[in-house]
Write a protein that holds these residues in place. Structure first.
Motif, short mmCIF file in Angstrom:
data_model
loop_
_atom_site.label_atom_id
_atom_site.label_comp_id
_atom_site.label_asym_id
_atom_site.label_seq_id
_atom_site.Cartn_x
_atom_site.Cartn_y
_atom_site.Cartn_z
N VAL A 52 61.06 -8.08 -19.51
CA VAL A 52 61.57 -9.44 -19.34
C VAL A 52 61.98 -9.64 -17.89
CG1 VAL A 52 62.33 -9.67 -21.73
CG2 VAL A 52 63.91 -8.80 -20.01
N SER A 53 62.01 -10.90 -17.45
CA SER A 53 62.35 -11.18 -16.05
C SER A 53 63.80 -11.62 -15.88
CB SER A 53 61.43 -12.26 -15.49
OG SER A 53 61.57 -13.45 -16.25
N GLU A 54 64.46 -11.95 -16.99
CA GLU A 54 65.84 -12.41 -16.89
C GLU A 54 66.56 -12.14 -18.20
OE1 GLU A 54 66.98 -16.23 -14.74
OE2 GLU A 54 67.46 -16.78 -16.81
N LYS A 55 67.86 -11.83 -18.06
CA LYS A 55 68.69 -11.64 -19.25
C LYS A 55 70.07 -12.19 -18.95
CE LYS A 55 70.29 -8.17 -22.54
NZ LYS A 55 70.23 -6.73 -22.92
N LYS A 56 70.62 -12.95 -19.89
CA LYS A 56 71.95 -13.52 -19.72
C LYS A 56 72.88 -13.04 -20.80
CE LYS A 56 70.49 -17.95 -17.68
NZ LYS A 56 70.54 -19.42 -17.78
N GLU A 57 74.10 -12.70 -20.38
CA GLU A 57 75.15 -12.38 -21.34
C GLU A 57 76.42 -13.01 -20.81
OE1 GLU A 57 73.52 -8.15 -23.22
OE2 GLU A 57 75.53 -8.24 -22.32
N GLY A 58 76.82 -14.12 -21.45
CA GLY A 58 78.00 -14.83 -20.98
C GLY A 58 77.77 -15.37 -19.58
N ARG A 59 78.68 -15.03 -18.65
CA ARG A 59 78.56 -15.52 -17.27
C ARG A 59 77.70 -14.60 -16.40
NH1 ARG A 59 82.75 -15.15 -14.51
NH2 ARG A 59 84.08 -13.88 -15.87
N PHE A 60 77.20 -13.52 -16.96
CA PHE A 60 76.44 -12.53 -16.19
C PHE A 60 74.95 -12.65 -16.48
CE2 PHE A 60 80.14 -10.37 -14.66
CZ PHE A 60 81.08 -10.55 -15.64
N THR A 61 74.15 -12.65 -15.41
CA THR A 61 72.70 -12.77 -15.52
C THR A 61 72.06 -11.70 -14.66
OG1 THR A 61 72.79 -15.16 -15.89
CG2 THR A 61 70.69 -14.24 -15.15
N ILE A 62 71.07 -11.01 -15.24
CA ILE A 62 70.22 -10.12 -14.45
C ILE A 62 68.88 -10.81 -14.25
CG2 ILE A 62 68.99 -7.93 -14.33
CD1 ILE A 62 70.98 -6.66 -16.09
N SER A 63 68.42 -10.82 -12.99
CA SER A 63 67.07 -11.25 -12.67
C SER A 63 66.28 -10.03 -12.25
CB SER A 63 67.08 -12.27 -11.53
OG SER A 63 67.77 -13.43 -11.93
N PHE A 64 65.06 -9.91 -12.78
CA PHE A 64 64.26 -8.71 -12.54
C PHE A 64 62.89 -9.10 -12.00
CE2 PHE A 64 63.36 -4.31 -13.05
CZ PHE A 64 62.02 -4.21 -13.40
N ASN A 65 62.51 -8.49 -10.87
CA ASN A 65 61.21 -8.76 -10.25
C ASN A 65 60.45 -7.44 -10.17
OD1 ASN A 65 59.03 -9.20 -8.48
ND2 ASN A 65 60.12 -10.83 -7.42
N LYS A 66 59.57 -7.22 -11.14
CA LYS A 66 58.89 -5.94 -11.23
C LYS A 66 57.97 -5.69 -10.04
CE LYS A 66 56.25 -3.16 -14.52
NZ LYS A 66 55.66 -3.13 -15.89
N SER A 67 57.26 -6.71 -9.60
CA SER A 67 56.31 -6.52 -8.49
C SER A 67 57.02 -6.18 -7.19
CB SER A 67 55.43 -7.76 -8.31
OG SER A 67 56.24 -8.89 -7.98
N ALA A 68 58.20 -6.75 -7.00
CA ALA A 68 58.98 -6.47 -5.79
C ALA A 68 59.87 -5.24 -5.95
CB ALA A 68 59.83 -7.68 -5.42
N LYS A 69 59.96 -4.72 -7.15
CA LYS A 69 60.84 -3.59 -7.48
C LYS A 69 62.28 -3.89 -7.08
CE LYS A 69 58.08 -0.63 -5.43
NZ LYS A 69 57.51 0.63 -4.90
N GLN A 70 62.72 -5.06 -7.54
CA GLN A 70 64.08 -5.50 -7.24
C GLN A 70 64.72 -6.11 -8.48
OE1 GLN A 70 63.59 -8.29 -4.00
NE2 GLN A 70 63.36 -6.70 -2.45
N PHE A 71 66.02 -6.00 -8.56
CA PHE A 71 66.76 -6.69 -9.61
C PHE A 71 68.13 -7.07 -9.06
CE2 PHE A 71 69.37 -3.04 -11.20
CZ PHE A 71 68.72 -1.99 -10.55
#
Lengths: 113, 111
Positions: free
Chosen positions: B54-73
Motif C-alpha cells: 500500500v502507498s498510504e496508511k492512516k491511524e488517527g492523526r498519524f499517516t505513513i506515506s510510502f514510495n516503493k520506487s524511491a525507497k522512501q517513507f
C-alpha cells in the motif's frame, strides 16, 4: 503483566564488574530482542531469540556480552568486565513471532563508572 | 553503513501544524516499515506501520506515506499537539530479521 518488563530500571556499576539485565516479555511472544540505545541515537540491535535459541547474535559487540533465554520466556543479558563505553540504555522487545509487531520495555539504564 | 536514513534530526512546529519526518532505505528486501514514538525515560512505543503493498496508511492523526520506487517513507502528524513532542524513529525489517532503526527525529510542538 501486560507489557514487556525490564529490571532493574537503573544500574550503576564499577568498571570491570559483571552485570545482568533481565527482560520479561509479553506472555505468548516467542520472539525476543535486545537492543542498545546510546544518547541521541536509535536503538542498535544486539541479539534476537526465537524460543530458547539465539536466532541472530550478530549485533553483540564482543565476547563480553552474552544473553540467554533458557525456557523461552524470560531473558537475561549478561555483560562481563564492564567498560565505561558500555553505558547506555538496554532495551528489550518481544513479538508474537519474528517479523511481526515488536513491543518494547522501558529499558535498563546502565551506567559504568 | 546506515541502512535506514532519517531526516530531519530535529523539528519544531507550531500547534496545529503538520510535521513531516522522512526515511530512506537501501535494502529492497525490506517489507515492514514501522514508526516508533519515544518519550524521555521510556521505551519506544509502536505508533503505526506499513507494508509495501500500500502507498498510504492512516491511524488517527498519524499517516505513513510510502514510495516503493524511491525507497522512501514518511510520517505525517495532522493537527499536532504539544503532547506529540517526542523523538520519533523509523525502522525497517524483512522476513524474521530484527528491526533496523533510523537515528531519530526530535519533535517539539509549541503552543
Amino acid at each position: 503483566g501486560a507489557g514487556v518488563s525490564q529490571t532493574p530500571s537503573n544500574k550503576v556499576t564499577e568498571k570491570g564488574k559483571y552485570v545482568e539485565l533481565r527482560c520479561d516479555p509479553i506472555s505468548g511472544h516467542t520472539a525476543l530482542y535486545w537492543y542498545r540505545q546510546s544518547l541521541g541515537q536509535g536503538p542498535e540491535f544486539l541479539i534476537y531469540f526465537q524460543g530458547t535459541g539465539a536466532a541472530d547474535d550478530s549485533g553483540l559487540p564482543n565476547d563480553r556480552f552474552f544473553a540467554v533465554r533458557p525456557e523461552g520466556s524470560v531473558s537475561t543479558l549478561k555483560i562481563q568486565r564492564t567498560e565505561r563505553g558500555d553505558s547506555a540504555v538496554y532495551l528489550c522487545a518481544s513479538s508474537f513471532r519474528g517479523g511481526t509487531e515488536a513491543f518494547f520495555g522501558q529499558g535498563t539504564r546502565l551506567t559504568v563508572v | 553503513q546506515q541502512q535506514v536514513k532519517q531526516s530531519p534530526q530535529s523539528l519544531i512546529v507550531q500547534k496545529g501544524g503538520i510535521p513531516i519526518i522522512n526515511c530512506a532505505y537501501e535494502n529492497t528486501a525490506f517489507d515492514y516499515f514501522p514508526w516508533y514514538q519515544q518519550f524521555p525515560g521510556k521505551g519506544p512505543a509502536l505508533l503505526i506501520a506499513i507494508r509495501p503493498d500500500v502507498s498510504e496508511k492512516k491511524e488517527g492523526r498519524f499517516t505513513i506515506s510510502f514510495n516503493k520506487s524511491a525507497k522512501q517513507f514518511s510520517l505525517h502528524i495532522m493537527d499536532s499537539q504539544p503532547g506529540d513532542s517526542a523523538t520519533y524513529f523509523c525502522a525497517a525489517s524483512w522476513g524474521n530479521t530484527p528491526l533496523v532503526f533510523g537515528k531519530g527525529t526530535r519533535l517539539s510542538v509549541i503552543a
